[in-house]
Scaffold this active site. Structure first.
Site, short mmCIF file in Angstrom:
data_model
loop_
_atom_site.label_atom_id
_atom_site.label_comp_id
_atom_site.label_asym_id
_atom_site.label_seq_id
_atom_site.Cartn_x
_atom_site.Cartn_y
_atom_site.Cartn_z
N ASN A 9 44.46 41.68 24.77
CA ASN A 9 43.32 40.78 24.96
C ASN A 9 42.05 41.59 24.76
O ASN A 9 41.69 42.42 25.60
CB ASN A 9 43.38 40.19 26.38
CG ASN A 9 42.17 39.35 26.72
OD1 ASN A 9 41.34 39.06 25.85
ND2 ASN A 9 42.06 38.96 27.98
N LYS A 11 39.03 40.59 24.72
CA LYS A 11 37.86 40.07 25.46
C LYS A 11 36.64 40.03 24.53
O LYS A 11 36.80 39.73 23.34
CB LYS A 11 37.63 40.91 26.72
CG LYS A 11 38.93 41.03 27.55
CD LYS A 11 38.75 41.60 28.92
CE LYS A 11 40.10 41.66 29.63
NZ LYS A 11 40.02 42.09 31.00
N HIS A 95 42.39 32.74 32.16
CA HIS A 95 42.17 34.15 32.51
C HIS A 95 41.25 34.22 33.73
O HIS A 95 40.34 33.39 33.88
CB HIS A 95 41.55 34.90 31.33
CG HIS A 95 41.56 36.38 31.53
ND1 HIS A 95 40.62 37.02 32.29
CD2 HIS A 95 42.42 37.32 31.09
CE1 HIS A 95 40.91 38.31 32.32
NE2 HIS A 95 41.99 38.53 31.59
N GLU A 97 38.82 35.99 34.34
CA GLU A 97 37.39 36.06 34.00
C GLU A 97 36.84 34.67 33.69
O GLU A 97 35.69 34.36 34.00
CB GLU A 97 37.20 37.04 32.83
CG GLU A 97 37.36 38.48 33.30
CD GLU A 97 37.92 39.44 32.26
OE1 GLU A 97 37.90 39.13 31.06
OE2 GLU A 97 38.39 40.52 32.68
N GLU A 167 48.27 38.47 36.55
CA GLU A 167 47.20 39.46 36.46
C GLU A 167 46.46 39.51 37.79
O GLU A 167 45.52 38.72 38.01
CB GLU A 167 46.21 39.07 35.35
CG GLU A 167 46.82 39.02 33.97
CD GLU A 167 45.79 39.30 32.88
OE1 GLU A 167 46.06 40.18 32.06
OE2 GLU A 167 44.73 38.67 32.86
N GLY A 173 40.76 45.95 34.80
CA GLY A 173 39.62 46.78 34.42
C GLY A 173 39.23 47.79 35.48
O GLY A 173 38.16 48.40 35.41
N SER A 213 45.21 46.89 34.01
CA SER A 213 45.21 48.34 33.84
C SER A 213 46.53 48.89 33.26
O SER A 213 46.96 49.98 33.63
CB SER A 213 44.86 49.04 35.16
OG SER A 213 43.54 48.67 35.57
P1 13P Z 1 42.67 45.64 31.68
O1 13P Z 1 43.94 46.03 30.94
O2 13P Z 1 41.44 46.16 31.02
O3 13P Z 1 42.76 45.92 33.13
O4 13P Z 1 42.56 44.04 31.53
C1 13P Z 1 43.67 43.26 31.81
C2 13P Z 1 43.39 41.88 31.37
O5 13P Z 1 42.52 41.21 31.90
C3 13P Z 1 44.17 41.36 30.23
O6 13P Z 1 43.96 39.99 30.05
#
Ligand code: 13P
Length: 259
Positions: A9, A11, A95, A97, A167, A173, A213
Site C-alpha cells: 500500500n 498510500k 483502511h 487512515e 491492521e 507506521g 510495520s
Molecule cells: P506500515 O507498514 O507503514 O506500518 O503501514 C501499514 C499499512 O497501513 C498498510 O496498509
C-alpha cells in the site's frame, strides 16, 4: 490451498512517473516468484499507468479507496467501474487512515464493499483496533463490530474470496509490529467469526493478512502463523528491493492447513 497474499500500500507516495519506474523494476525482480499473490496499490492517479507497466506479469494492481456510487456529482471521488476499467483487480477498503482521517464509518465500508464486488473488484477490507481500545481490552469487540457491520449482506461465496487485513492502528507506521502471537490471536478470532457467520468454506478460503510495520526481517515469523495468510505492507513497500524481499520470503508458505 490459500496462497500467500502480499500487497504493498503506497498510500500518498510516488508520482505517476516514480510509480511506473518502480513497477518496471519490480516486475523483473519478482518474475520467477510462484505461489504468492502479489499486489501493489498506487494512488488512484497512477493505477492505470502502473497496470499498463505490469500487464502480463504476476503482479496485480489495487486502488486504495473508492466511492460506492457508479457515477455522479461526488467531487474528488472515483467509482468501482472506473477503477476496474483503469486496470485494477483489487481495492483497499476501510483502511484505518480512511476511517480516522476521513471519517469513514463501518456503514460506508459496507457500501464500498458491495460496490467493489458488483464491479468484480477484489476487496481488501481493513479492520483493527487503536492502542486505547487494546489497552481497554476492547480488541475483539472492535473487530467484531467492524466485521459484522462491514460484511453485512455479503454471501458466503463473496466472503470466501475476500482479503481481510488485520491492521492494529498502533502498529501502523510506528515500527511497533504486533508479535506473531498477537497477530495469530486476532486472525484466529476473525476466522472464527467468519466461520460462525458465513460457514466453514468461507472461513477456510478467505485470506486474512496482517498489516502494521511489516519489514523484510519480520515477515518470516509472522507468515509462519497458521492464520496469517500474507501482509499488507505500507512503508516497506515503497522500497522496491525491500518489498521484493518480503515477497520472496513469503514463497512456499501455502500449506494444506490453509486449504
Ligand atoms: P506500515 O507498514 O507503514 O506500518 O503501514 C501499514 C499499512 O497501513 C498498510 O496498509
Amino acid at each position: 490451498m490459500r496462497t500467500p497474499f502480499i500487497a504493498g500500500n503506497w498510500k500518498m507516495f510516488k508520482t505517476v512517473h516514480e510509480a511506473v519506474v518502480y513497477a518496471k523494476e519490480f516486475r523483473s525482480m519478482v518474475k520467477d516468484v510462484a505461489g504468492v499473490e502479489i499486489v501493489v496499490a498506487p494512488t488512484c492517479l497512477a493505477v492505470h499507468a502502473v497496470a499498463e507497466a505490469l500487464r502480463n506479469s504476476n503482479v496485480a494492481v489495487a486502488a486504495q479507496d473508492l466511492h460506492w456510487e457508479r457515477e455522479g456529482a461526488f467531487t474528488g471521488a472515483v467509482s468501482a467501474p472506473m477503477i476496474k476499467e483503469a486496470g485494477a483487480e483489487f481495492v483497499i477498503i476501510g483502511h484505518s487512515e480512511r476511517r480516522r482521517l476521513f471519517g469513514e464509518t463501518d456503514e460506508a465500508v459496507n457500501r464500498k464493499l458491495l460496490a467493489a464486488l458488483a464491479a468484480n473488484l477484489g476487496p481488501i477490507v481493513c479492520v483493527g483496533e487503536t492502542l486505547e481500545e487494546r489497552d481497554a481490552e476492547q480488541t475483539l469487540a472492535v473487530l467484531d463490530r467492524q466485521l459484522k457491520l462491514g460484511l453485512e449482506g455479503l454471501t458466503a461465496d463473496q466472503v470466501a474470496d475476500l482479503v481481510i487485513a488485520y491492521e492494529p492502528v498502533w502498529a501502523i507506521g510506528t515500527g511497533k509490529v504486533a508479535t506473531a502471537a498477537q497477530a495469530q490471536d486476532a486472525h484466529a478470532h476473525i476466522r472464527g467469526r467468519v466461520r460462525q457467520w458465513f460457514g466453514g468454506t468461507a472461513a477456510e478460503r478467505c485470506h486474512i493478512v496482517y498489516g502494521g510495520s511489516v519489514k523484510p526481517d519480520n515477515i518470516g515469523e509472522l507468515i509462519q502463523e497458521p492464520d496469517v495468510d500474507g501482509a499488507l505492507v505500507g512503508g516497506a513497500s515503497l522500497d522496491v528491493k525491500g518489498f521484493s524481499e518480503i515477497v520472496l520470503k513469503s514463497q512456499g508458505t501455502a500449506r494444506p492447513g490453509r486449504s
